[in-house]
Design a protein around this motif. Structure first.
Motif, PDB file in Angstrom:
ATOM      1  N   ARG A  45      -0.624 -15.661 -10.841  1.00  0.00           N
ATOM      2  CA  ARG A  45      -1.804 -15.819 -11.582  1.00  0.00           C
ATOM      3  C   ARG A  45      -2.972 -14.603 -11.336  1.00  0.00           C
ATOM      4  O   ARG A  45      -2.991 -14.399 -10.219  1.00  0.00           O
ATOM      5  CB  ARG A  45      -2.701 -17.157 -11.466  1.00  0.00           C
ATOM      6  N   VAL A  46      -3.565 -14.285 -12.483  1.00  0.00           N
ATOM      7  CA  VAL A  46      -4.738 -13.161 -12.206  1.00  0.00           C
ATOM      8  C   VAL A  46      -5.887 -13.818 -12.496  1.00  0.00           C
ATOM      9  O   VAL A  46      -6.172 -14.152 -13.552  1.00  0.00           O
ATOM     10  CB  VAL A  46      -4.270 -11.927 -12.728  1.00  0.00           C
ATOM     11  N   ILE A  47      -7.130 -13.576 -11.795  1.00  0.00           N
ATOM     12  CA  ILE A  47      -8.460 -13.860 -12.279  1.00  0.00           C
ATOM     13  C   ILE A  47      -9.261 -12.522 -12.396  1.00  0.00           C
ATOM     14  O   ILE A  47      -9.565 -12.008 -11.427  1.00  0.00           O
ATOM     15  CB  ILE A  47      -9.155 -14.758 -11.143  1.00  0.00           C
ATOM     16  N   VAL A  48      -9.554 -12.191 -13.588  1.00  0.00           N
ATOM     17  CA  VAL A  48     -10.490 -10.915 -13.868  1.00  0.00           C
ATOM     18  C   VAL A  48     -11.902 -11.533 -13.499  1.00  0.00           C
ATOM     19  O   VAL A  48     -12.526 -11.985 -14.429  1.00  0.00           O
ATOM     20  CB  VAL A  48     -10.100 -10.403 -15.113  1.00  0.00           C
ATOM     21  N   ALA A  49     -12.329 -10.847 -12.514  1.00  0.00           N
ATOM     22  CA  ALA A  49     -13.824 -11.363 -12.075  1.00  0.00           C
ATOM     23  C   ALA A  49     -14.843 -10.172 -12.034  1.00  0.00           C
ATOM     24  O   ALA A  49     -15.255  -9.893 -10.952  1.00  0.00           O
ATOM     25  CB  ALA A  49     -13.795 -12.103 -10.992  1.00  0.00           C
ATOM     26  N   THR A  50     -14.331  -9.040 -12.983  1.00  0.00           N
ATOM     27  CA  THR A  50     -15.031  -7.868 -12.868  1.00  0.00           C
ATOM     28  C   THR A  50     -16.550  -7.634 -13.040  1.00  0.00           C
ATOM     29  O   THR A  50     -17.201  -6.864 -12.926  1.00  0.00           O
ATOM     30  CB  THR A  50     -14.505  -6.840 -13.899  1.00  0.00           C
ATOM     31  N   GLY A  51     -17.193  -8.729 -13.333  1.00  0.00           N
ATOM     32  CA  GLY A  51     -18.733  -9.128 -13.333  1.00  0.00           C
ATOM     33  C   GLY A  51     -19.586  -7.943 -14.304  1.00  0.00           C
ATOM     34  O   GLY A  51     -18.944  -7.533 -15.236  1.00  0.00           O
ATOM     35  N   PHE A  54     -25.196 -17.345 -22.500  1.00  0.00           N
ATOM     36  CA  PHE A  54     -25.706 -17.731 -21.264  1.00  0.00           C
ATOM     37  C   PHE A  54     -24.885 -17.604 -20.087  1.00  0.00           C
ATOM     38  O   PHE A  54     -25.335 -18.357 -19.080  1.00  0.00           O
ATOM     39  CB  PHE A  54     -26.316 -19.265 -21.290  1.00  0.00           C
ATOM     40  N   VAL A  55     -23.910 -17.026 -20.269  1.00  0.00           N
ATOM     41  CA  VAL A  55     -22.955 -16.859 -19.291  1.00  0.00           C
ATOM     42  C   VAL A  55     -23.431 -15.885 -18.154  1.00  0.00           C
ATOM     43  O   VAL A  55     -22.725 -14.911 -18.049  1.00  0.00           O
ATOM     44  CB  VAL A  55     -21.589 -16.753 -19.751  1.00  0.00           C
ATOM     45  N   GLN A  56     -24.614 -15.864 -17.589  1.00  0.00           N
ATOM     46  CA  GLN A  56     -25.012 -14.907 -16.701  1.00  0.00           C
ATOM     47  C   GLN A  56     -25.729 -15.790 -15.443  1.00  0.00           C
ATOM     48  O   GLN A  56     -26.151 -16.799 -15.694  1.00  0.00           O
ATOM     49  CB  GLN A  56     -26.122 -14.334 -17.229  1.00  0.00           C
ATOM     50  N   GLY A  57     -25.412 -15.105 -14.150  1.00  0.00           N
ATOM     51  CA  GLY A  57     -26.133 -15.513 -13.025  1.00  0.00           C
ATOM     52  C   GLY A  57     -25.219 -16.465 -12.144  1.00  0.00           C
ATOM     53  O   GLY A  57     -24.156 -16.638 -12.590  1.00  0.00           O
ATOM     54  N   LEU A  58     -25.774 -16.940 -10.855  1.00  0.00           N
ATOM     55  CA  LEU A  58     -24.853 -17.428  -9.881  1.00  0.00           C
ATOM     56  C   LEU A  58     -24.649 -18.749 -10.254  1.00  0.00           C
ATOM     57  O   LEU A  58     -23.432 -19.191  -9.925  1.00  0.00           O
ATOM     58  CB  LEU A  58     -25.664 -17.433  -8.800  1.00  0.00           C
ATOM     59  N   VAL A  59     -25.381 -19.552 -11.045  1.00  0.00           N
ATOM     60  CA  VAL A  59     -24.705 -20.885 -11.316  1.00  0.00           C
ATOM     61  C   VAL A  59     -23.718 -20.868 -12.588  1.00  0.00           C
ATOM     62  O   VAL A  59     -22.850 -21.721 -12.200  1.00  0.00           O
ATOM     63  CB  VAL A  59     -26.053 -21.621 -12.290  1.00  0.00           C
ATOM     64  N   GLU A  60     -23.520 -19.854 -13.366  1.00  0.00           N
ATOM     65  CA  GLU A  60     -22.408 -19.760 -14.316  1.00  0.00           C
ATOM     66  C   GLU A  60     -21.024 -19.155 -13.601  1.00  0.00           C
ATOM     67  O   GLU A  60     -20.144 -19.466 -13.708  1.00  0.00           O
ATOM     68  CB  GLU A  60     -22.684 -18.610 -15.441  1.00  0.00           C
ATOM     69  N   CYS A  61     -21.603 -18.472 -12.536  1.00  0.00           N
ATOM     70  CA  CYS A  61     -20.446 -17.842 -11.546  1.00  0.00           C
ATOM     71  C   CYS A  61     -19.742 -19.086 -11.041  1.00  0.00           C
ATOM     72  O   CYS A  61     -18.351 -19.201 -10.865  1.00  0.00           O
ATOM     73  CB  CYS A  61     -21.108 -16.747 -10.504  1.00  0.00           C
ATOM     74  N   ALA A  62     -20.598 -19.759 -10.199  1.00  0.00           N
ATOM     75  CA  ALA A  62     -19.875 -21.046  -9.808  1.00  0.00           C
ATOM     76  C   ALA A  62     -19.131 -22.150 -10.557  1.00  0.00           C
ATOM     77  O   ALA A  62     -18.104 -22.488 -10.237  1.00  0.00           O
ATOM     78  CB  ALA A  62     -20.910 -21.942  -8.901  1.00  0.00           C
ATOM     79  N   GLY A  63     -19.893 -22.232 -11.851  1.00  0.00           N
ATOM     80  CA  GLY A  63     -19.259 -23.058 -12.990  1.00  0.00           C
ATOM     81  C   GLY A  63     -17.937 -22.368 -13.434  1.00  0.00           C
ATOM     82  O   GLY A  63     -16.942 -23.449 -13.448  1.00  0.00           O
ATOM     83  N   MET A  64     -17.743 -21.286 -13.572  1.00  0.00           N
ATOM     84  CA  MET A  64     -16.510 -20.530 -13.860  1.00  0.00           C
ATOM     85  C   MET A  64     -15.484 -20.850 -12.855  1.00  0.00           C
ATOM     86  O   MET A  64     -14.155 -21.117 -13.294  1.00  0.00           O
ATOM     87  CB  MET A  64     -16.746 -19.228 -14.302  1.00  0.00           C
ATOM     88  N   ALA A  65     -15.727 -20.567 -11.616  1.00  0.00           N
ATOM     89  CA  ALA A  65     -14.964 -20.597 -10.507  1.00  0.00           C
ATOM     90  C   ALA A  65     -14.522 -22.273 -10.502  1.00  0.00           C
ATOM     91  O   ALA A  65     -13.271 -22.415 -10.192  1.00  0.00           O
ATOM     92  CB  ALA A  65     -15.630 -20.235  -9.150  1.00  0.00           C
TER      93      ALA A  65
END
Length: 598
Positions: free
Chosen positions: A191-197, A539-550
Motif C-alpha cells: 500500500r502507498v499513502i500519498v501525503a505530499t501536503g 475545508f481539508v486544511q490544517g492539523l485537524v484534517e491531517c489527523a482525520g485523514m490519518a
C-alpha cells in the motif's frame, strides 16, 4: 471449442479462464495476513499523523517513509527556514490533535531559551494560546522522532530523496525514487499513502498573474523596495506584512496598545476581492456542541447526489439559526434567504462599515468574549455547521458544489479562519502608523508586469503601480495535470474519464481517501495530497484534517484485514483488471488502465 447443446452435459475440461482462476486461488488460499508493508510519501504534518495512526492500529509489519527534504515532521507549512517566530499559526493548542503528547505538554518541557525565542514562555501551558508556526514545526519534528523510536515494527526513513513515480498494481503498488546518488530505485509495497501536503505546486494562475511567491522569512530584505502589494487578507497575508514590517522597523507596546516605529520608508496594500479584514479569534466551547436538527446524519439523509441538495441542507442550517439566534436571523432576513444570497447578507454590515473601525471593534468584542467565555450562538452554529457541510460536500452535484464555492463557502471560511488577537493588533498598529491599507479589487481586475520590474494592478476606477507584488492567498486548488507522479496521474485521469468525471478539477476520493469506487485497481493508494483535494473538499486544511485523514486510512486498512485476500479482489476481478487496455512502462511492465467502456 463448441459449446455443449442446451440442456446437455457441460464438458468437464475447464476453460483457459477457469484454469487461470483456479491456479490463482490455489496460489493464494494459504496466504496469512501478518500486516502490510506500507509506503508513506511525505513526512510533513499529514505523513506524521498517518505514521502515528498506522502504528497505533497495528496494520503494518513494516513502513518506509520518503521525504524530499532533510526535515521530518514540519513539512512545508511549518518549516523553520520558511517561517519566523512572528508568523503565528491559526489553531490553538486545544484544537490540535495530540500525537505522542499534546503540543502544550511538549511546550512545558522545552528549555526556557527556546520558549523565549518563540515568544511563548508565558503561554506554553495555555491551550487557548496560538503558537508560532516554527514552534509547531519543532513539536512535529520531535513527535515524528518519538513515534519512530517507539515503533513496534521497522520504520525506514528515506530523507532527501525524490519520489519520481507511484504505480498502482493489482494487489500492490510500486514506488520509484531517486536517491542522493542520483540512481532510480524501484520498491514494491502492499500500500502507498500519498501525503505530499502543501509542497510548492505551480498553478496556471501563478503562471499568468506575474506575481511572486515568497516565504515570509525571506521578505523585507530589499531595502530599495518601498511599495508592496499583498494579494490576500487572511493570516497568510498578515504574516507577509509582519515580515516586511519587522525587517524595516519595530513593534513597540505602549500603554497597553501596540504601536509601530519604522526605520526605513515603506508601504503595503492588502488586496482582496472584497477588501475585508479577518475577524479576531473568538471563544468557543470545545468540543463544539451538536446542532439540534443539523448533524452529519441529517445531512447525509438529505443528500441524494442531485441538484437541489444544497437547498435542502441550507434549509436545515437556517432553521438552526432562526431557532437559536432569532434576533440576528431577523436582522439578516433569513426567513427568505437562499443558499446563494446568504453570504451577501452575512457580509453586508462589514461591507458598509470602515474596515479598520470594524476590526478594532471586533477585536474588543472578541477579547470580552474570551474573558467571559461567551460568544453569540450564531458564531458557534456556523463554526459547527461547516463540519456538517464538509461531511457531505464530496457527494454534491457539480452544480451544487459550484454554488457552494461561490456563496456559503465564503461564510464558513471567514468564520473558521478567525486569527490571533496579536495579528489584528499588528494590522491596526501598521495602519495607524500609516504603513498599511487595504483595497477591494472586486471580481474584474488585472495584474500586469511592467518592463522596469514593477507591477500594475488595475480594477475598475482604480490602478496603482507597485514595486513588488506578493501572493499570500494560501494554497490554491491544483488540477490533476500538476499531479507529481506521472503513472499514477495517468491511472487517475483514465479512471476519471471512465467515470465521466472532470479530472482537471482535482481528486474526489472516497472516505478512505482512495479512488476504489471508480477503479478497484486503485484501492491500495490513499490520496492525501491536499491541494488536489481542495476542489471537492474545500475545508481539508490544517492539523485537524491531517489527523482525520490519518484515522480514516488506518480504520479502512484495519477493517479490510477482516476480509480474506480473495474477498478484497476476487480472482475473476483480478483477471478483468489484467484484461483491460494497457500501457507498457519504460521498464517493460504492463499496466492495466480503466477505460473498458465500449
Amino acid at each position: 471449442m463448441q459449446e455443449p447443446p442446451t440442456g446437455g452435459r457441460r464438458s468437464s475440461i475447464p476453460s483457459k479462464r477457469d484454469a487461470r482462476i483456479e491456479a490463482f486461488l490455489i496460489h493464494t488460499e494459504d496466504r496469512h495476513d501478518l500486516g502490510e508493508r506500507i509506503a508513506i510519501v511525505g513526512a510533513g504534518a499529514t505523513g506524521t499523523y498517518v505514521l502515528d495512526a498506522l502504528l497505533r492500529s497495528g496494520v503494518a509489519h513494516a513502513i518506509v517513509v520518503f521525504e524530499v527534504s532533510n526535515a521530518l515532521g514540519p513539512g512545508f507549512a511549518y518549516a523553520e527556514h520558511l517561517n519566523e517566530a512572528h508568523a503565528l499559526s491559526n489553531i490553538a493548542g486545544i484544537e490540535i490533535p495530540p500525537l505522542i503528547e499534546s503540543v502544550n505538554a511538549w511546550a512545558l518541557r522545552q528549555p526556557s531559551a527556546k520558549l523565549d525565542a518563540w515568544g511563548i514562555r508565558a503561554s506554553a501551558g495555555d491551550n487557548r494560546a496560538f503558537f508560532p508556526r516554527v514552534a509547531l514545526g519543532a513539536w512535529l519534528a520531535d513527535q515524528f522522532a518519538m513515534i519512530v523510536a517507539r515503533s513496534p515494527v521497522p520504520v525506514s526513513v528515506q530523507r532527501q530523496v525524490e519520489v519520481v513515480d507511484v504505480i498502482a498494481m493489482p494487489q500492490g503498488c510500486r514506488v520509484d525514487w531517486r536517491g542522493t546518488d542520483g540512481h532510480i530505485v524501484q520498491d514494491h509495497f502492499d500500500r502507498v499513502i500519498v501525503a505530499t501536503g502543501y509542497g510548492p505546486i505551480a498553478t496556471d494562475a501563478a503562471a499568468t498573474d506575474g506575481h511572486n511567491e515568497k516565504a515570509p522569512a525571506a521578505l523585507g530584505g530589499g531595502q530599495r523596495t518601498e511599495r508592496f502589494a499583498v494579494l490576500g487578507s487572511s493570516l497568510s497575508a498578515i504574516d507577509v506584512v509582519t515580515a516586511i514590517a519587522t525587517a524595516r522597523g519595530t513593534f513597540v507596546p505602549r500603554g497597553g496598545t501596540l504601536t509601530y516605529v519604522a526605520e526605513t520608508p515603506w508601504h503595503a496594500t492588502l488586496l482582496s476581492r472584497n477588501g475585508l479584514l479577518p475577524e479576531a479569534d473568538y471563544w468557543f466551547p470545545h468540543p463544539l456542541p451538536t446542532l439540534n436538527g443539523f448533524t452529519p446524519e441529517t445531512a447525509a439523509a438529505t443528500t441524494r447526489g442531485d441538484d437541489g441538495d444544497l437547498d435542502r441542507l441550507f434549509d436545515q442550517f437556517v432553521a438552526v439559526l432562526r431557532d437559536g439566534a432569532p434576533d440576528w436571523a431577523a436582522r439578516l432576513g433569513l426567513a427568505d434567504a437562499t443558499a446563494d444570497d446568504f453570504a451577501d447578507r452575512y457580509f453586508a454590515a462589514r461591507h458598509s462599515a470602515n474596515a479598520w473601525a470594524y476590526a478594532r471593534q471586533n477585536l474588543a468584542d472578541a477579547r470580552n468574549g474570551h474573558e467571559h467565555q461567551d460568544t453569540p450562538f450564531w458564531r458557534i452554529a456556523i463554526l459547527k455547521a461547516h463540519e456538517v457541510f464538509a461531511s457531505v460536500l464530496p457527494s454534491l452535484s457539480k452544480v451544487d458544489l459550484a454554488r457552494f464555492h461561490r456563496g456559503l463557502k465564503r461564510v464558513f471560511t471567514d468564520n473558521y479562519a478567525a486569527v490571533p488577537h496579536l495579528s489584528i493588533e499588528r494590522l491596526l498598529a501598521l495602519h495607524d502608523a500609516g504603513y498599511l491599507d487595504a483595497h477591494a479589487l472586486g471580481e474584474a481586475y488585472n495584474i500586469v508586469s511592467q518592463p522596469d520590474g514593477t507591477c500594475l494592478v488595475a480594477s475598475p476606477n482604480w490602478a496603482v503601480t507597485f514595486d513588488e507584488l506578493l501572493d499570500a492567498r494560501g494554497t490554491q486548488t491544483a488540477a490533476m495535470n500538476h499531479f507529481p507522479f506521472p503513472t499514477l496521474r495517468l491511472q487517475l485521469c483514465a479512471s476519471a474519464i471512465e467515470a465521466d468525471q472532470a479530472w482537471s478539477s482535482g481528486l474526489n476520493p472516497a472516505g478512505d481517501l482512495t479512488m476504489r469506487e471508480q477503479d478497484r485497481s486503485l484501492e491500495r493508494v490513499h490520496l492525501c495530497a491536499l491541494p488536489f483535494l481542495l476542489g471537492n473538499r474545500p475545508f481539508v486544511q490544517g492539523l485537524v484534517e491531517c489527523a482525520g485523514m490519518a484515522a480514516a486510512i488506518s480504520r479502512a486498512i484495519e477493517e479490510g484485514r477482516a476480509t480474506t485476500f480473495t474477498d478484497q479482489m476476487s480472482a475473476a476481478e483480478l483477471l478483468d483488471v489484467l484484461e483491460r487496455p494497457s500501457v507498457i512502462l519504460p521498464d517493460g511492465a504492463v499496466l492495466p488502465l480503466a477505460g473498458s467502456k465500449r
